[in-house]
Design an enzyme around this catalytic site. Structure first.
Site, PDB file in Angstrom:
ATOM      1  CB  CYS A  45      -0.916   0.005   1.219  1.00 44.63           C
ATOM      2  SG  CYS A  45      -2.077   1.400   1.236  1.00 44.63           S
ATOM      3  CG  ASP A  47      -0.826   4.022   5.255  1.00 45.44           C
ATOM      4  OD1 ASP A  47       0.051   4.577   5.960  1.00 45.44           O
ATOM      5  OD2 ASP A  47      -2.025   3.973   5.589  1.00 45.44           O
ATOM      6  NE  ARG A  49      -0.840   4.943   8.717  1.00 46.49           N
ATOM      7  CZ  ARG A  49      -2.131   4.807   9.018  1.00 46.49           C
ATOM      8  NH1 ARG A  49      -2.545   4.991  10.259  1.00 46.49           N
ATOM      9  NH2 ARG A  49      -3.007   4.505   8.077  1.00 46.49           N
ATOM     10  CG  HIS A 101      -1.804  -1.215   5.847  1.00 52.82           C
ATOM     11  ND1 HIS A 101      -2.351  -0.213   6.622  1.00 52.82           N
ATOM     12  CD2 HIS A 101      -1.911  -0.794   4.574  1.00 52.82           C
ATOM     13  CE1 HIS A 101      -2.759   0.775   5.836  1.00 52.82           C
ATOM     14  NE2 HIS A 101      -2.507   0.453   4.584  1.00 52.82           N
ATOM     15  CB  CYS A 104      -5.852  -0.578   4.337  1.00 57.51           C
ATOM     16  SG  CYS A 104      -5.457   0.049   2.688  1.00 57.51           S
TER      17      CYS A 104
HETATM   18 CO    CO Z   1      -3.481   1.147   2.939  1.00 54.42          CO
END
Ligand code: CO
Length: 197
Positions: A45, A47, A49, A101, A104
């Site tokens: 992803c 993302d 993080r 994750h 998400c």
């Molecule tokens: Co995500």
């Protein structure tokens, strides 16, 4: 005229980082500049993080990476398919890792009925994952738990999509060593879980 703010902090960080690597291995960057030979293709992803190299603690050169919102593999996505083709046919990676994750945002957005703009067309693919597993998901009363499960099922479906690409099918037919794994990362403790079994 637009004058961009300077990225002073990033350049400072970069200098310190490069210096520290050169200190422990003076040839590190020279060797890497000659070629890359990663064993892993990471599909994760976007993302902030879930940074691929950092969470599996691997240095530059060890992981070929593709990231998009909610780690989705679509059979008409030339970007993702090109990454997979290059990784499998040229770099000959031994492992393809799909890493989702919990928590998400893309998966969460696909679960509600409000419009988010252009991204809804991308999230459509996750809504399809929901539909494929509607029976199981609807049996989960707790909304957060259902969300957790959809994050997992999305990984499982994307692993399936990768296995169904002609690229991976051909590699398997040619007896190329290639393993496809589905993992999920927990933002709350930084740990990975294997969903392949
Ligand atoms: Co995500």
């Amino acid at each position: 005229m637009h004058t961009p703010k300077k990225l002073t902090k990033l350049f400072d960080n970069n200098k310190i980082w490069a210096d520290s690597i050169r200190e422990s291995d003076p040839q590190f960057f020279y060797k890497l500049s000659k070629h890359q030979n990663p064993d892993y293709l990471w599909i994760g992803c976007a993302d902030s993080r879930v940074p691929a190299n950092q969470i599996i603690d691997l240095p530059p050169g060890d992981v070929f990476v593709h990231r998009n919102i909610a780690n989705v593999i679509v059979h008409t996505d030339l970007n993702a398919l090109s990454v997979i083709q290059y990784a499998v046919e040229v770099l000959k990676v031994k492992h393809i890792i799909v890493c989702g994750h919990y928590g998400c945002g893309g998966v969460r957005a696909a679960m509600d009925d409000t419009q988010h703009g252009l991204i809804d067309n991308w999230l459509r693919h996750i809504k399809d994952v929901y539909r494929f597993h509607e029976e199981e998901l609807e049996r989960i009363d707790d909304k957060e738990e259902r969300f957790h499960r959809l994050c997992e099922l999305n990984v499982v479906e994307q692993v399936r999509n990768i296995l169904n690409t002609t690229i991976v099918q051909n590699a398997i037919d040619n007896d190329q060593e290639l393993n496809v794994h589905g993992l999920i990362y927990d933002l709350k403790d930084g740990l990975l879980k294997d969903l392949s079994h």
